[in-house]
Write a protein that holds these residues in place. Structure first.
Motif, PDB file in Angstrom:
ATOM      1  N   ASN A  82       0.883  -1.174  -0.065  1.00 43.24           N
ATOM      2  CA  ASN A  82       0.065   0.125  -0.063  1.00 43.24           C
ATOM      3  C   ASN A  82       0.775   1.461  -0.023  1.00 43.24           C
ATOM      4  O   ASN A  82       1.554   1.668  -0.761  1.00 43.24           O
ATOM      5  CB  ASN A  82      -0.891   0.062   0.954  1.00 43.24           C
ATOM      6  CG  ASN A  82      -2.065  -1.311   0.983  1.00 43.24           C
ATOM      7  OD1 ASN A  82      -2.275  -1.552   0.218  1.00 43.24           O
ATOM      8  ND2 ASN A  82      -2.010  -1.867   2.300  1.00 43.24           N
ATOM      9  N   GLU A  83       0.675   2.091   1.062  1.00 45.63           N
ATOM     10  CA  GLU A  83       1.271   3.470   0.981  1.00 45.63           C
ATOM     11  C   GLU A  83       2.757   3.410   1.143  1.00 45.63           C
ATOM     12  O   GLU A  83       3.433   4.157   0.741  1.00 45.63           O
ATOM     13  CB  GLU A  83       0.610   4.502   2.120  1.00 45.63           C
ATOM     14  CG  GLU A  83      -0.919   4.476   2.039  1.00 45.63           C
ATOM     15  CD  GLU A  83      -1.133   5.054   0.628  1.00 45.63           C
ATOM     16  OE1 GLU A  83      -0.522   5.646  -0.171  1.00 45.63           O
ATOM     17  OE2 GLU A  83      -2.480   5.300   0.648  1.00 45.63           O
ATOM     18  N   SER A  84       3.155   2.289   1.904  1.00 46.23           N
ATOM     19  CA  SER A  84       4.688   2.261   1.809  1.00 46.23           C
ATOM     20  C   SER A  84       5.415   2.047   0.613  1.00 46.23           C
ATOM     21  O   SER A  84       6.250   2.532   0.516  1.00 46.23           O
ATOM     22  CB  SER A  84       4.897   0.948   2.931  1.00 46.23           C
ATOM     23  OG  SER A  84       4.435   1.268   4.112  1.00 46.23           O
ATOM     24  N   GLN A  85       4.768   1.302  -0.506  1.00 39.97           N
ATOM     25  CA  GLN A  85       5.216   1.087  -1.487  1.00 39.97           C
ATOM     26  C   GLN A  85       5.088   2.566  -2.342  1.00 39.97           C
ATOM     27  O   GLN A  85       6.226   3.016  -3.193  1.00 39.97           O
ATOM     28  CB  GLN A  85       4.347   0.325  -2.283  1.00 39.97           C
ATOM     29  CG  GLN A  85       5.237   0.101  -3.745  1.00 39.97           C
ATOM     30  CD  GLN A  85       4.381  -0.636  -4.858  1.00 39.97           C
ATOM     31  OE1 GLN A  85       3.001  -0.328  -4.790  1.00 39.97           O
ATOM     32  NE2 GLN A  85       4.993  -1.331  -5.763  1.00 39.97           N
ATOM     33  N   ASN A  86       4.291   3.384  -2.269  1.00 43.07           N
ATOM     34  CA  ASN A  86       4.326   4.473  -2.842  1.00 43.07           C
ATOM     35  C   ASN A  86       5.166   5.505  -2.400  1.00 43.07           C
ATOM     36  O   ASN A  86       5.789   6.148  -3.026  1.00 43.07           O
ATOM     37  CB  ASN A  86       2.769   5.386  -2.268  1.00 43.07           C
ATOM     38  CG  ASN A  86       1.684   4.914  -2.941  1.00 43.07           C
ATOM     39  OD1 ASN A  86       1.866   4.168  -3.925  1.00 43.07           O
ATOM     40  ND2 ASN A  86       0.549   4.824  -2.471  1.00 43.07           N
ATOM     41  N   GLU A  87       5.489   5.559  -1.035  1.00 39.56           N
ATOM     42  CA  GLU A  87       6.693   6.312  -0.401  1.00 39.56           C
ATOM     43  C   GLU A  87       8.068   5.847  -1.077  1.00 39.56           C
ATOM     44  O   GLU A  87       8.761   6.636  -1.562  1.00 39.56           O
ATOM     45  CB  GLU A  87       6.790   6.455   0.843  1.00 39.56           C
ATOM     46  CG  GLU A  87       5.604   6.842   1.594  1.00 39.56           C
ATOM     47  CD  GLU A  87       5.464   6.773   3.347  1.00 39.56           C
ATOM     48  OE1 GLU A  87       5.809   5.445   3.645  1.00 39.56           O
ATOM     49  OE2 GLU A  87       5.387   7.540   3.964  1.00 39.56           O
TER      50      GLU A  87
END
Length: 433
Positions: A82-87
């Motif tokens: 999720n958002e960890s991949q986005n970062e």
């Protein structure tokens, strides 16, 4: 479904971080994204966030591609969820060493394309004859920003009305005739509600529960959230205001605090109130089906289009994932070959067939036999008439403002029109910056 923003602020942070990453070559993020060309074979890296069956499905697509291409090999790498991949992806793009291909939520195409973090795929697609009429309209629209294609859509979902047939029978309702109009929905919900004092033993329906977002009702009431010609958000469309007023009136009729007491005390999984028979109807997505099969395979339920005021013009809304080529990818031409394959009928059939998700290509869904399934078939039928959320840089802000407007309105903290006027103004101001 709640989204956390990783837009301009996150990209700025990533750019700062890139000052440090630019000196790195084989460590951390930049090392993960390295690609190699050896003996005439280009190896491209594909970052994804899938685990379990989802990862198996991605590996099936990569393996099939690798067998077809002797000069290009895909290395699929799980990075983060999720958002960890986005970062991580933002940091890699800012540092100038991103993966060649990345798994991507189409909902974010507008903000990432505006910031210049995605590669424009338009010329690649035009050269290879990839056209929008090969996909469901909403999927292509959501992968496009300002007339340019930035993502290849892969899978999708939809929202429908789920209803408990046994509860219908017990209440004297025909289990084969779910509500079509808002009036029918209200009438049936009342018959399906059993309340003792402030306590619900069974509640017929909760408009804002699960997937009962304002998007679900605003479109079902005939509203429009965005005007592409003017690039203006229109969350205060009279039809959307009407839908929020209906939700607010419903909250007042059944006492929103009593409903909150009911929902707050309920669980998930096997304790989902729809599975325990305490909630007779709700708006849900196709992803719920696997859970129902797991926790209560004998559940006697059906699905139907979300009711509308007229009982006609049924619709839904859909999101889903895509594959993109991040800006700065070292081998965009080779990456495109994999992106194109993933978006083809063969790639779609491999991925969605293994993962049991809905394809963005109608013919693939039919090949996978979804039309033979009494529940899945209803989701496939609604997809040609489904909507996508506005593809704008401030899509997450709009999502949050709509959610806040609903929450405030049903709790009596403002009138629907005033709240949606304020939400519209706030998002449009952000768009104009």
């Amino acid at each position: 479904m709640k989204k956390r923003s990783f837009g301009r602020v996150a990209l700025a942070s990533a750019l700062i971080g890139s000052l440090f990453l630019s000196a790195c070559s084989n460590k951390g993020v930049s090392g993960d994204a390295d690609t190699a060309k050896k003996d005439g074979v280009t190896t491209i890296t594909f970052w994804h966030e899938n685990t379990g069956v989802g990862e198996e499905a991605i590996n099936d697509v990569a393996d099939a591609f690798n067998k077809k291409h002797k000069d290009i090999q895909v290395k699929a790498v799980y990075t983060a969820a999720n958002e960890s991949q986005n970062e991580k992806l933002l940091t890699a793009v800012a540092g100038g060493n991103p993966p060649d291909v990345s798994w991507f939520d189409r909902f974010k195409v507008g903000s990432w394309a505006e910031e210049g973090s995605l590669t424009d795929l338009t010329e690649f697609a035009e050269k290879d004859g990839i056209q929008k009429d090969q996909y469901y309209p909403f999927a292509w629209e959501e992968a496009t920003y300002k007339g340019k294609l930035y993502a290849m859509p892969v899978d999708t979902d939809a929202r429908l009305l789920f209803y408990n047939k046994d509860a219908f029978k017990k209440a004297g309702l025909d289990p084969e005739k779910p509500p079509k109009t808002i009036a029918e929905l209200e009438s049936m919900a009342e018959k399906l509600t059993v309340k003792e004092g402030k306590r619900f033993k069974q509640i017929g329906f909760i408009p804002w529960y699960n997937q009962g977002w304002l998007y679900s009702w605003g479109w079902s009431f005939g509203g429009s959230f965005y005007d592409q010609k003017t690039n203006k958000v229109t969350a205060n469309d009279p039809k959307i205001i009407e839908s929020l007023q209906w939700m607010t009136d419903y909250a007042k009729k059944y006492n929103v605090e009593d409903i909150a007491g009911f929902t707050d005390s309920k669980g998930s999984g096997a304790m989902d109130p729809f599975l325990t028979g305490q909630l007779a109807m709700h708006i849900g997505g196709n992803w719920s089906i696997s859970g129902y099969l797991k926790f209560k395979p004998d559940l006697n339920y059906g699905v139907a289009p979300i009711p509308t005021p007229s009982g006609t013009d049924f619709t839904s809304w859909s999101g889903g994932m895509a594959v993109v080529i991040p800006k700065g990818a070292k081998h965009p031409k080779e990456a495109w070959e994999f992106v194109k394959f993933f978006g083809s009928e063969e790639g779609q059939e491999l991925y969605n067939g293994k993962y049991k998700t809905l394809s963005v290509i109608d013919s693939v869904n039919k090949k996978l036999g979804y039309m033979d399934h009494p529940i899945f078939s209803e989701f496939i039928k609604i997809l040609p008439n489904s909507h996508n959320r506005p593809v704008i840089p401030e899509g997450e802000l709009l999502w949050n403002e709509l959610s806040n407007a609903v929450d405030n309105s049903i709790h009596g903290n403002g009138k629907p029109k005033d709240l949606l006027d304020a939400a519209t103004e706030k998002v449009n101001k952000a768009l104009n910056k």
